[in-house]
Design a protein around this motif. Sequence first.
Motif, PDB file in Angstrom:
ATOM      1  N   ALA A 243       0.853  -1.187   0.000  1.00 43.66           N
ATOM      2  CA  ALA A 243       0.000   0.000   0.000  1.00 43.66           C
ATOM      3  C   ALA A 243       0.892   1.240   0.000  1.00 43.66           C
ATOM      4  CB  ALA A 243      -0.924   0.010   1.219  1.00 43.66           C
ATOM      5  N   PRO A 244       0.422   2.364  -0.573  1.00 44.24           N
ATOM      6  CA  PRO A 244       1.229   3.594  -0.577  1.00 44.24           C
ATOM      7  C   PRO A 244       1.487   4.103   0.841  1.00 44.24           C
ATOM      8  CG  PRO A 244      -0.639   3.755  -2.100  1.00 44.24           C
ATOM      9  CD  PRO A 244      -0.860   2.531  -1.272  1.00 44.24           C
ATOM     10  N   LEU A 245       2.645   4.725   1.023  1.00 41.95           N
ATOM     11  CA  LEU A 245       3.035   5.223   2.340  1.00 41.95           C
ATOM     12  C   LEU A 245       2.001   6.212   2.888  1.00 41.95           C
ATOM     13  CD1 LEU A 245       5.029   5.560   4.670  1.00 41.95           C
ATOM     14  CD2 LEU A 245       6.248   7.263   3.299  1.00 41.95           C
ATOM     15  N   GLU A 246       1.522   7.120   2.057  1.00 41.94           N
ATOM     16  CA  GLU A 246       0.564   8.130   2.527  1.00 41.94           C
ATOM     17  C   GLU A 246      -0.714   7.465   3.056  1.00 41.94           C
ATOM     18  OE1 GLU A 246      -2.025  11.931   0.807  1.00 41.94           O
ATOM     19  OE2 GLU A 246      -0.427  11.038  -0.415  1.00 41.94           O
ATOM     20  N   ALA A 247      -1.200   6.461   2.335  1.00 41.88           N
ATOM     21  CA  ALA A 247      -2.414   5.761   2.768  1.00 41.88           C
ATOM     22  C   ALA A 247      -2.162   4.995   4.066  1.00 41.88           C
ATOM     23  CB  ALA A 247      -2.886   4.805   1.673  1.00 41.88           C
ATOM     24  N   ARG A 248      -0.996   4.406   4.203  1.00 44.54           N
ATOM     25  CA  ARG A 248      -0.667   3.664   5.418  1.00 44.54           C
ATOM     26  C   ARG A 248      -0.602   4.596   6.625  1.00 44.54           C
ATOM     27  NH1 ARG A 248       4.774   0.813   3.779  1.00 44.54           N
ATOM     28  NH2 ARG A 248       4.693   0.065   5.944  1.00 44.54           N
ATOM     29  N   ALA A 249       0.016   5.763   6.441  1.00 38.58           N
ATOM     30  CA  ALA A 249       0.125   6.725   7.531  1.00 38.58           C
ATOM     31  C   ALA A 249      -1.254   7.216   7.959  1.00 38.58           C
ATOM     32  CB  ALA A 249       0.999   7.900   7.108  1.00 38.58           C
ATOM     33  N   ARG A 250      -2.090   7.504   6.984  1.00 35.07           N
ATOM     34  CA  ARG A 250      -3.446   7.960   7.296  1.00 35.07           C
ATOM     35  C   ARG A 250      -4.231   6.862   8.020  1.00 35.07           C
ATOM     36  NH1 ARG A 250      -4.424   9.480   2.594  1.00 35.07           N
ATOM     37  NH2 ARG A 250      -5.505   7.618   1.846  1.00 35.07           N
ATOM     38  N   PHE A 251      -4.039   5.643   7.560  1.00 37.20           N
ATOM     39  CA  PHE A 251      -4.733   4.504   8.173  1.00 37.20           C
ATOM     40  C   PHE A 251      -4.312   4.336   9.633  1.00 37.20           C
ATOM     41  CE2 PHE A 251      -5.022  -0.060   9.159  1.00 37.20           C
ATOM     42  CZ  PHE A 251      -6.367  -0.297   8.879  1.00 37.20           C
ATOM     43  N   LEU A 252      -3.029   4.512   9.929  1.00 38.13           N
ATOM     44  CA  LEU A 252      -2.552   4.356  11.308  1.00 38.13           C
ATOM     45  C   LEU A 252      -3.198   5.369  12.254  1.00 38.13           C
ATOM     46  CD1 LEU A 252       1.269   3.572  11.072  1.00 38.13           C
ATOM     47  CD2 LEU A 252      -0.585   2.038  11.693  1.00 38.13           C
ATOM     48  N   THR A 253      -3.451   6.568  11.763  1.00 33.75           N
ATOM     49  CA  THR A 253      -4.067   7.574  12.638  1.00 33.75           C
ATOM     50  C   THR A 253      -5.492   7.184  13.010  1.00 33.75           C
ATOM     51  OG1 THR A 253      -4.902   8.947  10.798  1.00 33.75           O
ATOM     52  CG2 THR A 253      -2.672   9.401  11.619  1.00 33.75           C
ATOM     53  N   THR A 254      -6.148   6.395  12.168  1.00 36.16           N
ATOM     54  CA  THR A 254      -7.501   5.921  12.502  1.00 36.16           C
ATOM     55  C   THR A 254      -7.460   4.630  13.311  1.00 36.16           C
ATOM     56  OG1 THR A 254      -7.740   4.641  10.443  1.00 36.16           O
ATOM     57  CG2 THR A 254      -8.373   6.964  10.386  1.00 36.16           C
ATOM     58  N   THR A 255      -6.362   3.876  13.187  1.00 32.18           N
ATOM     59  CA  THR A 255      -6.228   2.604  13.898  1.00 32.18           C
ATOM     60  C   THR A 255      -5.870   2.804  15.365  1.00 32.18           C
ATOM     61  OG1 THR A 255      -5.465   1.581  11.852  1.00 32.18           O
ATOM     62  CG2 THR A 255      -5.073   0.354  13.875  1.00 32.18           C
ATOM     63  N   TYR A 256      -5.134   3.880  15.652  1.00 34.85           N
ATOM     64  CA  TYR A 256      -4.672   4.146  17.016  1.00 34.85           C
ATOM     65  C   TYR A 256      -5.259   5.452  17.569  1.00 34.85           C
ATOM     66  CZ  TYR A 256      -1.022   0.658  16.035  1.00 34.85           C
ATOM     67  OH  TYR A 256      -0.345  -0.488  15.722  1.00 34.85           O
ATOM     68  N   PRO A 257      -6.570   5.668  17.488  1.00 34.77           N
ATOM     69  CA  PRO A 257      -7.113   6.936  17.981  1.00 34.77           C
ATOM     70  C   PRO A 257      -6.903   7.131  19.466  1.00 34.77           C
ATOM     71  CG  PRO A 257      -8.887   5.368  17.561  1.00 34.77           C
ATOM     72  CD  PRO A 257      -7.638   4.759  17.010  1.00 34.77           C
ATOM     73  N   ASP A 258      -6.934   6.040  20.244  1.00 33.82           N
ATOM     74  CA  ASP A 258      -6.737   6.144  21.685  1.00 33.82           C
ATOM     75  C   ASP A 258      -5.354   6.678  22.012  1.00 33.82           C
ATOM     76  OD1 ASP A 258      -5.939   3.653  20.476  1.00 33.82           O
ATOM     77  OD2 ASP A 258      -5.482   2.879  22.482  1.00 33.82           O
TER      78      ASP A 258
END
Length: 348
Positions: A243-258
């Motif tokens: 997956a593209p780096l930008e999409a992965r970074a954005r995804f991580l911010t939603t995966t670790y909201p806590d």
Amino acid sequence: MPIELPALPLRDLPFDEIIDVRAPSEFAEDHIPGAINLPVLSDAERARVGTTYVQEDRFLARKIGAALVARNAAAHLEGPLADRGGGWRPLVYCWRGGQRSGSFTTILKQVGWRADTIDGGYRAYRRAVVETLYDTPLDRRIVLIDGGTGTGKTVLLEHIARAGGQVLDLEGLAHHRGSNFGGWPEPQPGQKMFESRLLPLLAETDPTRPVFVEAESNAIGQLRVPPSLWAAMGRAEVIRLEAPLEARARFLTTTYPDLMDDAARLTPRIDSLRPYQPRDRIEAWHMLAREGRHAALAAELIAHHYDPKYNRIPREGRTAIGQVTLTDLTDDDLARAATEALALTGAT
């Protein structure tokens, strides 16, 4: 007569309920899945009886223990068991199938219930778990979902399950996301409890169909993947995610909201990387965190820490069967990827 444990997991037993009469701390460490805890001795009472047995007099210890067991059994009969009918059939166990379970079962039988104990108690159960997860080769076709941090491996497993595939979510069982930033709000179970929860899930899978598992190290937080499963993962088939780096970074911010919303938790997680990263980079990451630039921080962590670490993982013995490329890691994108993953294994 005590009954011998059948093959694990425990299925089709002619009992309505399994009762663990050990002390609460023993039950909390591990217990047979589905069992309820009706302790005949509390932790303090158990310590008192044990101390009396060792330091004073064995007969006195038995007499004190019997009185406490009778008192606690009465409380259970008048409380949690008050609504059980005459046809109820319980299976009772303690540490080794001795006096605690035997005494409670005798009382239940006097009431008129067809109660039995487990021969060897919890120790026999634990030996069976170890034999299954440590000593017996796992006869399952394991397919690993592999990919760098932020490629949506855990969420992809959820989509594979929705599409009808068999999945084993080790991170969910372990209460850990498998990285420095991976702790859950609730604590991890102990190793024994982790294995007790894992075993029935493994046993429920169909050996003729693939079981999808996220590629992990053999340590998930403080827990270890049991040897039989780890050996099967070592010779597994692998599907690689890209997956593209930008999409992965954005995804991580939603995966670790806590984590992203709690600076008090995020700061020590960044500091935990000091042994692996130069000082100026750590300080730059702290600055991104303070400014709330979480996507930029995630991209930095992926590029400078997680991807280099991922690329060093040895993969000998595993067979690559294909690659799935994601674009934006949305639900639709992951649902499509799940269909592709199933197709690669011939599971559709």
